[in-house]
Design a protein around this motif. Structure first.
Motif, PDB file in Angstrom:
ATOM      1  N   ALA A   1       0.841  -1.202   0.000  1.00  0.00           N
ATOM      2  CA  ALA A   1       0.000   0.000   0.000  1.00  0.00           C
ATOM      3  C   ALA A   1       0.873   1.248   0.000  1.00  0.00           C
ATOM      4  O   ALA A   1       0.412   2.340  -0.277  1.00  0.00           O
ATOM      5  N   ALA A   2       2.161   1.068   0.304  1.00  0.00           N
ATOM      6  CA  ALA A   2       3.060   2.224   0.392  1.00  0.00           C
ATOM      7  C   ALA A   2       3.547   2.628  -0.998  1.00  0.00           C
ATOM      8  O   ALA A   2       3.550   1.828  -1.931  1.00  0.00           O
ATOM      9  N   ASP A   3       3.955   3.904  -1.112  1.00  0.00           N
ATOM     10  CA  ASP A   3       4.642   4.347  -2.325  1.00  0.00           C
ATOM     11  C   ASP A   3       6.141   4.118  -2.184  1.00  0.00           C
ATOM     12  O   ASP A   3       6.857   3.962  -3.164  1.00  0.00           O
ATOM     13  N   LEU A   4       6.608   4.163  -0.941  1.00  0.00           N
ATOM     14  CA  LEU A   4       8.039   4.010  -0.676  1.00  0.00           C
ATOM     15  C   LEU A   4       8.203   3.375   0.705  1.00  0.00           C
ATOM     16  O   LEU A   4       7.456   3.701   1.634  1.00  0.00           O
ATOM     17  N   VAL A   5       9.176   2.470   0.806  1.00  0.00           N
ATOM     18  CA  VAL A   5       9.500   1.898   2.114  1.00  0.00           C
ATOM     19  C   VAL A   5      10.815   2.548   2.575  1.00  0.00           C
ATOM     20  O   VAL A   5      11.796   2.562   1.830  1.00  0.00           O
ATOM     21  N   VAL A   6      10.795   3.102   3.780  1.00  0.00           N
ATOM     22  CA  VAL A   6      12.007   3.719   4.339  1.00  0.00           C
ATOM     23  C   VAL A   6      12.398   2.931   5.591  1.00  0.00           C
ATOM     24  O   VAL A   6      11.536   2.660   6.430  1.00  0.00           O
ATOM     25  N   VAL A   7      13.667   2.569   5.687  1.00  0.00           N
ATOM     26  CA  VAL A   7      14.151   1.877   6.877  1.00  0.00           C
ATOM     27  C   VAL A   7      15.117   2.817   7.594  1.00  0.00           C
ATOM     28  O   VAL A   7      16.186   3.141   7.076  1.00  0.00           O
ATOM     29  N   ALA A   8      14.717   3.300   8.768  1.00  0.00           N
ATOM     30  CA  ALA A   8      15.545   4.284   9.490  1.00  0.00           C
ATOM     31  C   ALA A   8      15.318   4.139  10.996  1.00  0.00           C
ATOM     32  O   ALA A   8      14.205   4.371  11.442  1.00  0.00           O
ATOM     33  N   PRO A   9      16.300   3.800  11.764  1.00  0.00           N
ATOM     34  CA  PRO A   9      17.633   3.407  11.336  1.00  0.00           C
ATOM     35  C   PRO A   9      17.660   1.978  10.787  1.00  0.00           C
ATOM     36  O   PRO A   9      16.908   1.124  11.244  1.00  0.00           O
ATOM     37  N   ALA A  10      18.528   1.775   9.787  1.00  0.00           N
ATOM     38  CA  ALA A  10      18.769   0.427   9.274  1.00  0.00           C
ATOM     39  C   ALA A  10      19.986  -0.098  10.037  1.00  0.00           C
ATOM     40  O   ALA A  10      21.091   0.398   9.856  1.00  0.00           O
ATOM     41  N   THR A  11      19.749  -1.040  10.933  1.00  0.00           N
ATOM     42  CA  THR A  11      20.843  -1.582  11.745  1.00  0.00           C
ATOM     43  C   THR A  11      21.643  -2.591  10.918  1.00  0.00           C
ATOM     44  O   THR A  11      21.194  -3.046   9.858  1.00  0.00           O
ATOM     45  N   ALA A  12      22.809  -2.969  11.435  1.00  0.00           N
ATOM     46  CA  ALA A  12      23.621  -3.989  10.763  1.00  0.00           C
ATOM     47  C   ALA A  12      22.800  -5.274  10.631  1.00  0.00           C
ATOM     48  O   ALA A  12      22.834  -5.960   9.610  1.00  0.00           O
ATOM     49  N   ASP A  13      22.019  -5.573  11.672  1.00  0.00           N
ATOM     50  CA  ASP A  13      21.206  -6.795  11.669  1.00  0.00           C
ATOM     51  C   ASP A  13      20.135  -6.745  10.575  1.00  0.00           C
ATOM     52  O   ASP A  13      19.968  -7.690   9.801  1.00  0.00           O
ATOM     53  N   LEU A  14      19.452  -5.607  10.475  1.00  0.00           N
ATOM     54  CA  LEU A  14      18.402  -5.492   9.445  1.00  0.00           C
ATOM     55  C   LEU A  14      19.000  -5.562   8.043  1.00  0.00           C
ATOM     56  O   LEU A  14      18.445  -6.201   7.146  1.00  0.00           O
ATOM     57  N   MET A  15      20.145  -4.902   7.863  1.00  0.00           N
ATOM     58  CA  MET A  15      20.796  -4.947   6.549  1.00  0.00           C
ATOM     59  C   MET A  15      21.198  -6.389   6.213  1.00  0.00           C
ATOM     60  O   MET A  15      21.067  -6.827   5.068  1.00  0.00           O
ATOM     61  N   GLY A  16      21.685  -7.106   7.220  1.00  0.00           N
ATOM     62  CA  GLY A  16      22.078  -8.504   7.014  1.00  0.00           C
ATOM     63  C   GLY A  16      20.877  -9.356   6.628  1.00  0.00           C
ATOM     64  O   GLY A  16      20.952 -10.182   5.708  1.00  0.00           O
ATOM     65  N   LYS A  17      19.765  -9.116   7.317  1.00  0.00           N
ATOM     66  CA  LYS A  17      18.547  -9.881   6.980  1.00  0.00           C
ATOM     67  C   LYS A  17      18.097  -9.569   5.559  1.00  0.00           C
ATOM     68  O   LYS A  17      17.732 -10.462   4.796  1.00  0.00           O
ATOM     69  N   MET A  18      18.127  -8.290   5.212  1.00  0.00           N
ATOM     70  CA  MET A  18      17.690  -7.899   3.857  1.00  0.00           C
ATOM     71  C   MET A  18      18.584  -8.532   2.800  1.00  0.00           C
ATOM     72  O   MET A  18      18.107  -9.054   1.799  1.00  0.00           O
ATOM     73  N   ALA A  19      19.901  -8.455   3.051  1.00  0.00           N
ATOM     74  CA  ALA A  19      20.837  -8.986   2.054  1.00  0.00           C
ATOM     75  C   ALA A  19      20.719 -10.502   1.947  1.00  0.00           C
ATOM     76  O   ALA A  19      20.896 -11.083   0.876  1.00  0.00           O
ATOM     77  N   GLY A  20      20.389 -11.144   3.074  1.00  0.00           N
ATOM     78  CA  GLY A  20      20.305 -12.605   3.080  1.00  0.00           C
ATOM     79  C   GLY A  20      18.921 -13.137   2.750  1.00  0.00           C
ATOM     80  O   GLY A  20      18.724 -14.345   2.643  1.00  0.00           O
ATOM     81  N   GLY A  21      17.936 -12.239   2.617  1.00  0.00           N
ATOM     82  CA  GLY A  21      16.587 -12.683   2.273  1.00  0.00           C
ATOM     83  C   GLY A  21      15.848 -13.346   3.427  1.00  0.00           C
ATOM     84  O   GLY A  21      14.989 -14.204   3.211  1.00  0.00           O
ATOM     85  N   LEU A  22      16.152 -12.966   4.654  1.00  0.00           N
ATOM     86  CA  LEU A  22      15.451 -13.547   5.803  1.00  0.00           C
ATOM     87  C   LEU A  22      14.108 -12.848   6.001  1.00  0.00           C
ATOM     88  O   LEU A  22      13.964 -11.662   5.708  1.00  0.00           O
ATOM     89  N   ALA A  23      13.159 -13.590   6.517  1.00  0.00           N
ATOM     90  CA  ALA A  23      11.834 -13.030   6.773  1.00  0.00           C
ATOM     91  C   ALA A  23      11.305 -13.667   8.049  1.00  0.00           C
ATOM     92  O   ALA A  23      10.411 -14.495   8.012  1.00  0.00           O
ATOM     93  N   ASN A  24      11.894 -13.277   9.176  1.00  0.00           N
ATOM     94  CA  ASN A  24      11.499 -13.932  10.419  1.00  0.00           C
ATOM     95  C   ASN A  24      10.869 -12.987  11.437  1.00  0.00           C
ATOM     96  O   ASN A  24      10.733 -13.312  12.595  1.00  0.00           O
ATOM     97  N   ASP A  25      10.538 -11.782  11.009  1.00  0.00           N
ATOM     98  CA  ASP A  25       9.722 -10.896  11.847  1.00  0.00           C
ATOM     99  C   ASP A  25       8.968  -9.961  10.903  1.00  0.00           C
ATOM    100  O   ASP A  25       9.104 -10.080   9.669  1.00  0.00           O
ATOM    101  N   LEU A  26       8.160  -9.083  11.478  1.00  0.00           N
ATOM    102  CA  LEU A  26       7.309  -8.263  10.600  1.00  0.00           C
ATOM    103  C   LEU A  26       8.155  -7.392   9.658  1.00  0.00           C
ATOM    104  O   LEU A  26       7.902  -7.358   8.448  1.00  0.00           O
ATOM    105  N   ALA A  27       9.196  -6.710  10.206  1.00  0.00           N
ATOM    106  CA  ALA A  27       9.989  -5.795   9.367  1.00  0.00           C
ATOM    107  C   ALA A  27      10.641  -6.537   8.203  1.00  0.00           C
ATOM    108  O   ALA A  27      10.510  -6.123   7.040  1.00  0.00           O
ATOM    109  N   SER A  28      11.318  -7.639   8.494  1.00  0.00           N
ATOM    110  CA  SER A  28      12.036  -8.336   7.414  1.00  0.00           C
ATOM    111  C   SER A  28      11.053  -8.962   6.426  1.00  0.00           C
ATOM    112  O   SER A  28      11.324  -9.028   5.224  1.00  0.00           O
TER     113      SER A  28
END
Ligand code: C5P
Length: 398
Positions: free
Chosen positions: A80-107
């Motif tokens: 429903a969003a026009d843009l997704v903003v991640v702020a702050p993007a922690t090292a953990d969140l970046m790692g999940k994004m890069a690795g394709g993990l989806a184990n909580d709502l944000a990821s």
């Protein structure tokens, strides 16, 4: 540019999360709707109540909150969003994004979205510089994820370096750029920045106190407005902005060569603090004390004036040439004379007397000298000055 846009804001768990509350305000001031999502660890730093109060919306927190799933599944929420903003993007969140993990709502939202994603990394400098984070960053760039920052500065953990989350207004500018083809789309803008280093011998050099902060901020703001930016930088303290073409140089003569190679451009901004002189009798090997008590005599030669050269081009001159004047007295008069002497269109003048704290500091108080006379701007931080200059350039090139 943000009016009517829907932004899904994912807040990660880091000390910079407090700045995300201000980010919500700034986005809403510009007419955007902000739907906040807090990770579990983000809730250690900001409360769901303050987040939802500022957003004027429900805060989403848990993937397995069935009420939320009934109201709006995670797929819908991310789309429903026009843009997704991640702020702050922690090292953990970046790692999940890069690795394709989806184990909580944000990821899960980040995996499910079909919209552009802009991340504002924030973490300790060692974590930012860690090869794993840099690998993840490269992966994310390859996936088309947009980034803003991190900035260099003092960190809450007491260290200094890259890792501070960008200021809310910078993130707003990056969000605007991500959502719109900015007014500078299709325009090539050249920016020089930083000091130059003029060698005395292979290990010693003459330099100045420029940090490169103002030129870097200008290049970032121009890119945020859609410009194709070539950033020619001397050895600066601050990291170059992302999303621009960086040409790193040491000396004034190298800078001139890089500028010549980067032309043609629609506009050129000369924010570099170029050394006026180089050491003419620089030694090819390290100079040594000879015990006689005599210091070596350095002789100087004038460096090419890059700004004057481009301003006075007869063919292929950029439509707009902007110079800087760092003065310690009679700022306006000296800058006005400098504009005439160099032949540029605008001079951005500032007072760099030590008591102003401007050189190497985070704020700037500038006066813009143009055909229209002198326009005195209030003291602002360098990011704000940069945004105003970029917007004025966009107007001039329109
Ligand atoms: O002459 P002055 O150094 O005060 O002029 C400052 C302006 O000229 C700045 O915009 C700076 O980037 C530019 N400049 C240059 N090449 C030089 C000296 C200054 O482009 N050699």
């Amino acid at each position: 540019m943000l009016a009517g846009k829907r932004i899904l804001l994912i807040v990660g768990g880091g000390i910079a999360a407090f700045k995300s509350l201000d980010l919500i305000r700034r986005l809403r001031e510009r007419g955007a709707t902000v739907t906040p999502v807090l990770t579990r660890s983000a809730e250690e730093f900001v409360t769901p109540l303050s987040t939802s109060a500022l957003a004027g919306q429900k805060v989403y927190r848990d993937l397995f909150d069935l009420t939320d799933e009934a109201e709006m599944g995670h797929i819908e929420l991310s789309r429903a969003a026009d843009l997704v903003v991640v702020a702050p993007a922690t090292a953990d969140l970046m790692g999940k994004m890069a690795g394709g993990l989806a184990n909580d709502l944000a990821s899960t939202l980040l995996m499910a979205t079909d919209k552009r994603v802009l991340i504002a990394p924030a973490m300790n400098v060692r974590m930012w510089e860690h090869p794993a984070t840099q690998r993840n960053l490269a992966t994310l760039h390859g996936d088309g994820i947009l980034t803003v920052g991190p900035d260099v500065g003092d960190m809450a953990c007491g260290e200094h370096g890259p890792g501070r989350m960008s200021e809310p207004l910078e993130i707003v500018a990056a969000a605007e750029a991500a959502l719109a083809d900015g007014p500078l789309k299709g325009k090539h803008v050249l920016v020089t920045s930083g000091p130059t280093h003029e060698p005395i011998d292979p290990v010693r050099y003459i330099a100045n106190r420029s940090s490169g902060a103002q030129g870097t901020a200008i290049a970032r703001s121009l890119a945020a407005l859609g410009a194709d930016v070539t950033f020619v930088t001397g050895p600066a303290d601050v990291a170059p902005p992302l999303g621009v073409k960086v040409v790193a140089v040491q000396t004034a003569r190298e800078m001139k060569e890089a500028v010549d190679a980067a032309l043609p451009a629609d506009a050129a901004v000369f924010a570099a603090a170029v050394a006026d002189w180089r050491v003419e009798n620089a030694s090819g090997s390290k100079m040594k004390k000879d015990g006689s008590g005599n210091a070596p005599a350095l002789s100087f030669a004038e460096n090419p004036d890059i700004l004057a050269g481009v301003s006075q081009m007869t063919a292929g001159r950029p439509k707009l040439v902007v110079g800087f004047a760092a003065e310690t007295d009679d700022v306006e008069a000296n800058a006005t004379a400098k504009r005439a002497r160099k032949g540029c269109d605008w001079i951005v003048a500032n007072d760099v007397s030590p008591e102003t704290g401007i050189m190497g500091g985070s704020e700037n108080a500038v006066t813009i000298i143009s055909d229209a006379g002198a326009d005195v701007w209030p003291r602002l931080n360098k990011e704000q000055v940069a945004m105003k200059i970029a917007a004025k350039i966009a107007e001039a090139l329109a």
